[in-house]
Design an enzyme around this catalytic site. Sequence first.
Site, PDB file in Angstrom:
ATOM      1  N   SER A  68     -83.779  32.405 -75.425  1.00 17.39           N
ATOM      2  CA  SER A  68     -84.347  33.218 -75.529  1.00 17.39           C
ATOM      3  C   SER A  68     -83.279  34.013 -76.452  1.00 17.39           C
ATOM      4  O   SER A  68     -82.509  33.702 -77.201  1.00 17.39           O
ATOM      5  CB  SER A  68     -84.175  34.927 -74.665  1.00 17.39           C
ATOM      6  OG  SER A  68     -84.772  34.378 -73.084  1.00 17.39           O
TER       7      SER A  68
HETATM    8  N1  SAM Z   1     -82.385  32.340 -69.772  1.00 20.49           N
HETATM    9  C1  SAM Z   1     -81.612  31.034 -70.382  1.00 20.49           C
HETATM   10  C2  SAM Z   1     -81.002  31.127 -71.222  1.00 20.49           C
HETATM   11  O1  SAM Z   1     -80.011  31.748 -71.747  1.00 20.49           O
HETATM   12  O2  SAM Z   1     -81.117  29.752 -72.301  1.00 20.49           O
HETATM   13  C3  SAM Z   1     -83.515  30.990 -70.882  1.00 20.49           C
HETATM   14  C4  SAM Z   1     -84.537  31.104 -70.100  1.00 20.49           C
HETATM   15  S1  SAM Z   1     -86.148  30.409 -70.725  1.00 20.49           S
HETATM   16  C5  SAM Z   1     -86.835  31.939 -71.034  1.00 20.49           C
HETATM   17  C6  SAM Z   1     -86.547  30.432 -68.710  1.00 20.49           C
HETATM   18  C7  SAM Z   1     -86.077  29.288 -68.504  1.00 20.49           C
HETATM   19  O3  SAM Z   1     -87.233  29.818 -67.017  1.00 20.49           O
HETATM   20  C8  SAM Z   1     -86.510  28.440 -68.512  1.00 20.49           C
HETATM   21  O4  SAM Z   1     -85.639  26.963 -68.505  1.00 20.49           O
HETATM   22  C9  SAM Z   1     -87.533  27.771 -66.940  1.00 20.49           C
HETATM   23  O5  SAM Z   1     -87.782  26.297 -66.711  1.00 20.49           O
HETATM   24  C10 SAM Z   1     -87.164  28.176 -66.038  1.00 20.49           C
HETATM   25  N2  SAM Z   1     -88.490  28.487 -64.789  1.00 20.49           N
HETATM   26  C11 SAM Z   1     -89.342  29.023 -64.854  1.00 20.49           C
HETATM   27  N3  SAM Z   1     -89.431  29.191 -63.541  1.00 20.49           N
HETATM   28  C12 SAM Z   1     -89.108  29.051 -62.661  1.00 20.49           C
HETATM   29  C13 SAM Z   1     -88.928  29.291 -61.820  1.00 20.49           C
HETATM   30  N4  SAM Z   1     -89.362  30.100 -60.653  1.00 20.49           N
HETATM   31  N5  SAM Z   1     -87.625  29.281 -60.937  1.00 20.49           N
HETATM   32  C14 SAM Z   1     -86.318  28.785 -62.349  1.00 20.49           C
HETATM   33  N6  SAM Z   1     -86.744  28.699 -62.934  1.00 20.49           N
HETATM   34  C15 SAM Z   1     -87.841  28.958 -63.643  1.00 20.49           C
END
Ligand code: SAM
Length: 222
Positions: A68
């Site tokens: 993000s």
């Molecule tokens: N917090 C992260 C960082 O510091 O790099 C960035 C997050 S990224 C914007 C969103 C993440 O949520 C992705 O890695 C995606 O694979 C994950 N994601 C989406 N749906 C999910 C779920 N149901 N459970 C766990 N992770 C999920």
Amino acid sequence: MPDSTPDSFRHQGLRQQLVEEVRKKGIRDVRVLAALGRVPRHAFLDNVFTELAYTDQAMPIGSGQTISQPYTVAFQTELLGVEERMKVLEVGTGSGYQACILEEMGARVFSIERQRALFHATRDRLKEMGRKIKVFFGDGTLGLPAFAPFDRILVTAGAPSVPEALLEQLKIGGWLVIPVGNEEIQKMMRIIRISESEVESETFEDFRFVPLLGQEGWRAIR
Ligand code: SAM
């Protein structure tokens, strides 16, 4: 490959400039700003993105996902109101950067990721960094019932609605921060569980996140 170059004076200088930029955009919590100033963001990014690590933008981290934008990380962290020793669940580990910010603030962090390749790479990276964050593979829309209840839950992907399982895994008095909307744009929400059956919610500004996929998120077809 993530950037393994040490944290140089140049990186530190660029990071302080980024902290100042985020502060000017409205982040006031000095503990959040201090954590942002301590965690080396370049170490979570591929070498080709090193030069951009301290610009205020989201960046690719593989598997079609993103780290993000620093302002977004700071905004969510500020809303979460984390205090020392709190038990925090992050849904969407991604690169592990946000989880490290939470740990820097003294939280005991549990984080869950549904992309297998990202989960493995990030778990190894956090271990190498000597972090105590507990990383899990699975559908975070279902939370982590074995470790509930949590003082705080942070969702870092865009949800179509608030997953019931996450509300159930909040302590009474616990807070959930989650972007909710359609697949294009979401409003940041903070939900406080005030009793067994009641919650209070507040709505903040618009953001754009990758979708929260899963049983209580957008249905996964990928
Ligand atoms: N917090 C992260 C960082 O510091 O790099 C960035 C997050 S990224 C914007 C969103 C993440 O949520 C992705 O890695 C995606 O694979 C994950 N994601 C989406 N749906 C999910 C779920 N149901 N459970 C766990 N992770 C999920």
